[in-house]
Design an enzyme around this catalytic site. Structure first.
Site, short mmCIF file in Angstrom:
data_model
loop_
_atom_site.label_atom_id
_atom_site.label_comp_id
_atom_site.label_asym_id
_atom_site.label_seq_id
_atom_site.Cartn_x
_atom_site.Cartn_y
_atom_site.Cartn_z
N THR A 78 -1.44 2.95 12.07
CA THR A 78 -1.67 2.06 13.22
C THR A 78 -1.33 0.64 12.78
OG1 THR A 78 -3.98 1.71 12.59
CG2 THR A 78 -3.52 3.49 14.15
N GLU A 115 -3.40 0.18 -6.25
CA GLU A 115 -3.68 1.45 -6.90
C GLU A 115 -4.94 2.13 -6.39
OE1 GLU A 115 -3.85 0.43 -11.00
OE2 GLU A 115 -1.71 -0.10 -11.14
N ASN A 153 0.86 -1.18 0.00
CA ASN A 153 0.00 0.00 0.00
C ASN A 153 0.90 1.24 0.00
OD1 ASN A 153 -1.83 2.03 0.36
ND2 ASN A 153 -2.52 1.38 2.39
N PRO A 154 1.01 1.95 -1.13
CA PRO A 154 1.93 3.09 -1.19
C PRO A 154 1.37 4.35 -0.53
CG PRO A 154 0.82 2.85 -3.28
CD PRO A 154 0.32 1.72 -2.41
N ALA A 170 -8.45 1.67 -3.22
CA ALA A 170 -8.97 0.99 -2.03
C ALA A 170 -9.55 -0.36 -2.41
CB ALA A 170 -10.02 1.85 -1.35
N ASN A 171 -9.24 -1.38 -1.62
CA ASN A 171 -9.73 -2.75 -1.81
C ASN A 171 -9.16 -3.43 -3.06
OD1 ASN A 171 -11.36 -2.87 0.55
ND2 ASN A 171 -12.94 -1.67 -0.50
N ASP A 228 -3.16 -1.60 9.51
CA ASP A 228 -4.27 -2.50 9.82
C ASP A 228 -5.32 -2.53 8.72
OD1 ASP A 228 -3.08 -3.18 12.22
OD2 ASP A 228 -4.15 -1.64 13.37
N GLY A 229 -5.51 -1.41 8.03
CA GLY A 229 -6.46 -1.38 6.93
C GLY A 229 -6.06 -2.30 5.79
N GLY A 286 1.82 -2.46 4.89
CA GLY A 286 0.89 -1.37 5.19
C GLY A 286 0.44 -1.45 6.62
#
Length: 551
Positions: free
Chosen positions: A247, A176, A143-144, A178-179, A203-204, A201
């Site tokens: 987080t 690129e 996750n950039p 979300a999800n 926790d998301g 990344g």
């Protein structure tokens, strides 16, 4: 069959021009300094060092560098020729530091001849190849945009070199949108060619991975994930977490540190830590999976309010927390829960879930046996209606902690005695009380006091629970987003409990994401996933012992 303690290699080698007796068994690599004096020194520190074979990262053969200068002396020439015939091999291994951090350390052994050197390298490589738990090919999602937007840099500079050194190949996907990772795992990923999935990344990002992997596993096993009554199939692939978010609670709770190098080394050595997962349903519709915290009331309100302040960064949680504490909302509703039966441990135990946890092992076996009984006899009822308990009232907070939820800010967490893989969640009910009393409860999260030893707080270890708000509309569902807008822009008294106008509904905080339904059904699935971790090790394991042999 060879005995575990039998030596595979035993030689006298040199480390930095000092003689050592070096031995290799199936489980240990040991080097002990040769002491010429026969006098016993009882207070002299140990000159022996051992490393578990399972924690050796790699071994490589290399020529010993010859730095001596030619001064024309025949003796020097002869010494240099003898030195050129020698070979060295370097062993990279895990070295434990403070605060549960791991580092990659190295030690080089000089052999008297090339044949012996090759024999040692071959023996160590043979033992490493026999470790079937180690991953060889990994699917990596980066996750950039998470945290400080350092995910790609952290992976390329700190993690990728370690993977290459250990001979772990990877397929890297930079997300690129979300999800992206969730959708790719659900449909496109060829999972059979990988030994694990790694997320870089916070926790998301981890939530995306488990949602994609669990959903894919259920579809491949012909299990309906939308049914709250279905027993979900465990995922076969392990998940690795390289912390790079704002987080990283999951990483902190399973490893003990938010450190990319430590997490990468846990992945390389092939650690495995099972973990429970809660499925959250509304009627017969699947909503989310949760592995850490489900919070209604205070923690739900904090998250909902902070989402409107994302421009503030991590500081938004402090501001929203203060605001929600001052508004002091309470919510009426009914909580029904199914107490966990036949298990070890209670929410108020002094013991903590640690590496090799006996409670998780015992309770995991108990839940497995229940599942097997149900498969053999479908009339076997694991959830009798007589066993459900009901609690009605006004609550400031309703929390379900599937792990301690410890983090650097709250080292004890919301439920210090919660376990990672015991098939239960700790249901914490905080009834309506004064602001001062609620503050006492919150402060105890950061102290050594028993945070459940308060008259308005009750805690239950459960395997399933349901919640229904007092004024539950057809819950088609009471569009919470619209409800929150009315609260924000409505009369001032809506935010003042003294008026008796406390809002009817809060929202659920599910691992840092807002749920749009209030009436939910939560079920714990025992050891549904596995991580590349081993749980938090006891501190005594990490204590550094000063030794002249620690090269």
């Amino acid at each position: 069959m060879e005995r575990p303690g039998r030596l595979l290699q035993l030689s006298e080698l040199r480390v930095r021009n000092t003689a050592y007796e070096v031995s290799l068994s199936r489980s240990l690599l040991t080097w002990k300094k040769r002491v010429s004096s026969s006098v016993y020194h009882p207070f002299k520190p140990s000159l022996c060092r051992s490393v578990a074979v399972s924690e050796i990262i790699s071994v490589r053969e290399e020529e010993e560098e010859n730095s001596s200068k030619d001064n024309g002396s025949w003796r020097k020439i002869r010494e240099r020729q003898e030195r050129d015939c020698r070979r060295a091999f370097t062993v990279s291994y895990v070295e434990r530091g403070r605060n549960h951090r791991w580092r990659c350390a190295e030690v080089s052994f000089i052999c008297p001849d090339a044949t012996l050197c090759q024999r040692w390298v071959h023996s160590i490589q043979e033992q490493l190849a026999a470790l079937s738990c180690r991953p060889k090919h990994l699917l990596v999602y980066i996750n950039p945009y998470g945290g400080k937007k350092q995910g790609k840099r952290i992976y390329e500079q700190k993690v990728a070199p370690l993977f290459a050194q250990a001979g772990v190949t990877t397929q890297v996907i930079v997300t690129e949108y979300a999800n992206h990772a969730r959708d790719h795992l659900r449909t496109d990923a060829e999972l059979k060619q990988f030994d694990g999935v790694v997320c870089v990344g916070g926790d998301g990002m981890f939530s995306e991975i488990i949602h994609g992997l669990i959903w894919r596993t259920q579809l491949d096993s012909a299990v309906n994930p939308n049914s709250p009554e279905e027993a979900l199939q465990p995922c076969s692939l392990r998940i690795g977490i390289i912390p790079a978010g704002s987080t990283d609670c999951i990483c902190f709770a399973t490893v003990g540190a938010n450190d990319p190098v430590t997490s990468a080394l846990h992945i390389i050595v092939g650690d495995s830590q099972p973990m429970d997962v809660c499925s959250v349903h509304h009627n017969d519709s699947f909503l989310k999976y949760s592995v850490s915290l489900l919070g209604y009331g205070f923690f739900g309100d904090v998250l909902s309010d902070s989402e409107r302040k994302r421009w503030m960064g991590p500081a938004r949680y402090d501001l929203s927390g203060l605001k929600m504490f001052l508004t002091h909302h309470y919510y009426e509703g009914t909580v029904s829960y199914l107490p966990a039966k036949g298990i070890l441990g209670t929410p108020r135990d002094s013991g903590r879930c640690r590496s090799g946890c006996v409670v998780c092992e015992h309770n995991g076996e108990a839940f497995t046996q229940k599942g097997e009984k149900y498969k053999l006899d479908e009339t076997f009822d694991t959830e009798s209606d007589d066993e459900w308990r009901l609690v009605r009232g006004k609550f400031l907070a309703i929390n379900a902690a599937s792990m301690s939820c410890a983090c650097p800010r709250t080292p004890k967490g919301l439920s210090p005695a919660a376990h990672l893989a015991d098939g239960t969640t700790d249901l914490i009910l905080v009834r309506k009380c004064s602001r001062f009393d609620f503050l006492r409860h919150l402060i105890r999260h950061t102290s050594k006091d028993d945070q459940f030893d308060l008259a308005f707080v009750e805690v239950h270890r459960v395997s399933r629970f349901r919640f229904a708000p007092r004024q539950c509309q057809s819950d088609s569902d009471l569009n919470l987003q619209e409800a929150h807008k009315r609260q924000i822009f409505g009369p001032l008294c809506r935010d003042h409990p003294a008026c008796g106008c406390s809002p009817h509904y809060s929202s659920w905080n599910c691992d840092g994401e807002v749920l749009n339904h209030t009436a939910i059904d939560v079920r714990v699935h025992c050891q549904l996933i596995k991580l590349f971790a081993r749980g938090i090790e006891e501190m005594t394991v990490f204590e550094e012992v000063t030794s002249p042999c620690a090269i």
